[in-house]
Design an enzyme around this catalytic site. Structure first.
Site, short mmCIF file in Angstrom:
data_model
loop_
_atom_site.label_atom_id
_atom_site.label_comp_id
_atom_site.label_asym_id
_atom_site.label_seq_id
_atom_site.Cartn_x
_atom_site.Cartn_y
_atom_site.Cartn_z
N SER A 73 0.83 -1.20 0.00
CA SER A 73 0.00 0.00 0.00
C SER A 73 0.86 1.25 0.00
O SER A 73 0.57 2.22 -0.71
CB SER A 73 -0.92 0.00 1.23
OG SER A 73 -1.82 -1.08 1.19
N ARG A 125 -16.10 -4.31 -8.91
CA ARG A 125 -15.90 -3.64 -7.63
C ARG A 125 -16.42 -2.20 -7.70
O ARG A 125 -16.42 -1.57 -8.76
CB ARG A 125 -14.42 -3.69 -7.23
CG ARG A 125 -13.96 -5.11 -6.93
CD ARG A 125 -12.49 -5.19 -6.60
NE ARG A 125 -12.19 -4.53 -5.33
CZ ARG A 125 -10.97 -4.51 -4.79
NH1 ARG A 125 -9.96 -5.09 -5.43
NH2 ARG A 125 -10.74 -3.90 -3.65
N SER A 155 -15.23 3.34 -0.20
CA SER A 155 -13.80 3.03 -0.36
C SER A 155 -12.96 4.25 -0.05
O SER A 155 -13.19 5.33 -0.62
CB SER A 155 -13.50 2.55 -1.78
OG SER A 155 -12.10 2.36 -1.94
N SER A 156 -12.00 4.09 0.84
CA SER A 156 -11.05 5.17 1.12
C SER A 156 -10.20 5.48 -0.11
O SER A 156 -9.65 6.58 -0.22
CB SER A 156 -10.14 4.78 2.28
OG SER A 156 -9.31 3.68 1.94
N ASP A 177 -8.64 -5.41 6.31
CA ASP A 177 -7.73 -6.46 5.86
C ASP A 177 -7.32 -7.41 6.98
O ASP A 177 -6.78 -8.49 6.71
CB ASP A 177 -6.48 -5.84 5.22
CG ASP A 177 -6.74 -5.28 3.84
OD1 ASP A 177 -7.78 -5.63 3.24
OD2 ASP A 177 -5.92 -4.49 3.35
N ARG A 230 -15.37 -11.31 0.47
CA ARG A 230 -14.43 -11.84 1.47
C ARG A 230 -15.12 -12.29 2.74
O ARG A 230 -14.63 -13.22 3.41
CB ARG A 230 -13.33 -10.81 1.76
CG ARG A 230 -12.16 -11.38 2.55
CD ARG A 230 -11.01 -10.42 2.63
NE ARG A 230 -10.29 -10.31 1.36
CZ ARG A 230 -9.43 -9.35 1.07
NH1 ARG A 230 -9.19 -8.40 1.95
NH2 ARG A 230 -8.81 -9.34 -0.10
N ARG A 252 -5.89 -13.23 0.54
CA ARG A 252 -5.98 -13.27 2.00
C ARG A 252 -6.73 -14.51 2.50
O ARG A 252 -6.52 -14.95 3.63
CB ARG A 252 -6.59 -11.98 2.54
CG ARG A 252 -5.74 -10.76 2.15
CD ARG A 252 -6.00 -9.55 2.98
NE ARG A 252 -5.34 -8.38 2.42
CZ ARG A 252 -4.06 -8.05 2.61
NH1 ARG A 252 -3.29 -8.81 3.36
NH2 ARG A 252 -3.55 -6.96 2.05
N LYS A 281 -0.66 -11.88 -5.59
CA LYS A 281 -1.19 -10.52 -5.62
C LYS A 281 -0.44 -9.62 -4.64
O LYS A 281 -0.17 -8.45 -4.94
CB LYS A 281 -2.68 -10.53 -5.30
CG LYS A 281 -3.33 -9.15 -5.31
CD LYS A 281 -4.82 -9.25 -5.11
CE LYS A 281 -5.47 -7.88 -5.00
NZ LYS A 281 -5.38 -7.11 -6.24
#
Length: 416
Positions: A21, A116, A158-159, A300, A331, A372, A396
């Site tokens: 990130s 998304r 979403s940030s 996350d 998720r 994840r 990823k």
């Protein structure tokens, strides 16, 4: 790729990978700067490579130099379509930036990325002079030039929408305001964006519900920057320390601005023993007990926390996780399916999961194309046999994940 991961202890030392990130943000700032920047902390994670690929498409030059990346700023010359892979951050950051540069760009989207959420950012851009269209499946065309003004976005989607505009608005000729209609979730990631901007000389002014961004600014290279160790990735290895044998992760800054550093607080709430110094963390197993966790600011962390919950005594409630339905997989559903496949008792909540702890019995987990989920399954092998389908998706964020896991299985130190 299908792997069989037999039940066995995990323990040892892990060198943290560079934060993907933070790398994505530093690379983007470097591409907009006034001269070359050396970004220390090279990564072959797919998301980082997607950012590099798209910056090259916009006219930057990005080359690998040992464990660093050299970035020459964008020029007037574009180099074809920008292939985002499955990287949501790459698309959401570069869409406003391409518009601010007035660079007509075709973005190529793969996997679940076309599905998304993008609507609020799309509407904000089109309200300020940008033309967006989908000329073909898996493609998004950005044309026109972004105009300065007042931007209003919801905070609960979403940030990355906010981060993308924060990168773009300083490039415009006049001042802008970026405001949140509701408090932004994952605020730590916006803080990471603001920190990267400051390192490149960009000024923003905080408002009660957003930021004022002066126009006509120039990104100024500091010459060299370094990405921190990745707390999001480290969370899985630290969880292994709570479930099996002591694990030490090096290269983690105690004063990091990454929101996922709260994994240490969460581990303590479960009952694990946590020791931290300036750049390393050691977690040791102890009797674990259920607790209540709100992951609104750190979504996350939900997969490793859910695994800990499945192995703890009592019941754990994880809330604030509704946005996880729009990741590489749904998720929340993928976490629940993985844990149920391994024998856990999981109940769906409107915005999270309720997990009754106990003994995992083992089974077959489908990673659902989500890195994840594959990592969750891998760490679960500390408690039960796991057969994992789709193991390759870890590329990823961490292409060396399986090598590191093998090091922990043998109890040796893993070098990166």
């Amino acid at each position: 790729m299908e792997l069989f991961l037999p039940h066995g202890p995990l323990g040892g030392r892990v060198a943290s990978i560079a934060s993907k990130s933070q790398l994505q943000r530093l690379l983007l700032c470097a591409a907009l700067a006034d001269r070359e920047t050396v970004v220390h902390g090279a990564s072959d994670a797919a998301d980082v490579q997607a950012m590099c690929r798209c910056l090259r498409a916009l006219g930057a030059r990005v080359t690998a130099d040992g464990k660093a990346l050299r970035v020459q700023p964008v020029t007037e010359q574009a180099h074809g379509a920008a292939d985002c892979g499955e990287s949501g951050a790459t698309l959401r950051f570069l869409l406003p930036v391409a518009a601010a540069l007035g660079r007509e760009t075709t973005f190529r989207l793969h996997g679940r990325l076309p599905q998304r959420p993008l609507g609020p950012l799309w509407e904000a851009l089109e309200a300020h002079g940008v033309r967006l269209s989908r000329p073909a499946p898996g493609e998004l065309l950005c044309a026109g030039r972004l105009e300065n003004g007042r931007f209003l976005l919801p905070g609960d989607v979403s940030s990355q929408f906010f981060s993308g505009l924060l990168f773009a608005l300083p490039l415009l000729s006049g001042p802008s305001e970026l405001r949140a209609a509701t408090p932004p979730e994952s605020a730590g990631y916006i803080a990471m964006t603001l920190a990267a901007l400051r390192r490149f000389g960009i000024v923003t002014e905080p408002l009660p519900d957003g930021w004022a961004v002066p126009g006509g600014q120039r990104y100024r290279s500091p010459g060299a920057v370094r990405a921190e160790g990745d707390w999001s990735n480290a969370a899985f290895w630290l969880a292994a320390g709570a479930l099996s044998r002591p694990v030490t992760v090096t290269g983690l800054q105690a004063e990091s601005g990454q929101g996922d550093r709260v994994i240490l607080e969460d581990l303590r709430r479960f009952g694990a023993e946590v020791e931290q110094n300036a750049d390393a963390v050691t977690v040791r197993p102890a009797p674990l007990h259920g607790c209540s966790l709100d992951v609104r600011s750190t979504p996350d962390l939900a997969p490793p926390l859910a695994l800990l919950a499945a192995c703890a005594a009592g019941t754990t409630r994880i809330t604030g996780a509704a946005r996880l339905r729009y990741k590489e997989s749904d998720r929340l559903a993928s976490i629940a399916a993985a844990l149920r496949a391994l024998g856990a008792d999981v109940r769906d909540l409107p915005d999270g999961l309720e997990i009754a702890g106990g003994r995992l019995t083992g089974g077959t987990v489908d990673a659902c194309g989500d890195h994840r989920i594959a990592m969750l399954a891998a760490i679960a092998s500390a408690r039960c046999d796991v057969r994992l389908r789709g193991a390759e998706c870890v590329e990823k964020s961490d292409p060396h994940f399986w090598q590191t896991l093998a090091g922990l299985r043998s109890g040796t130190e893993e070098s990166r």
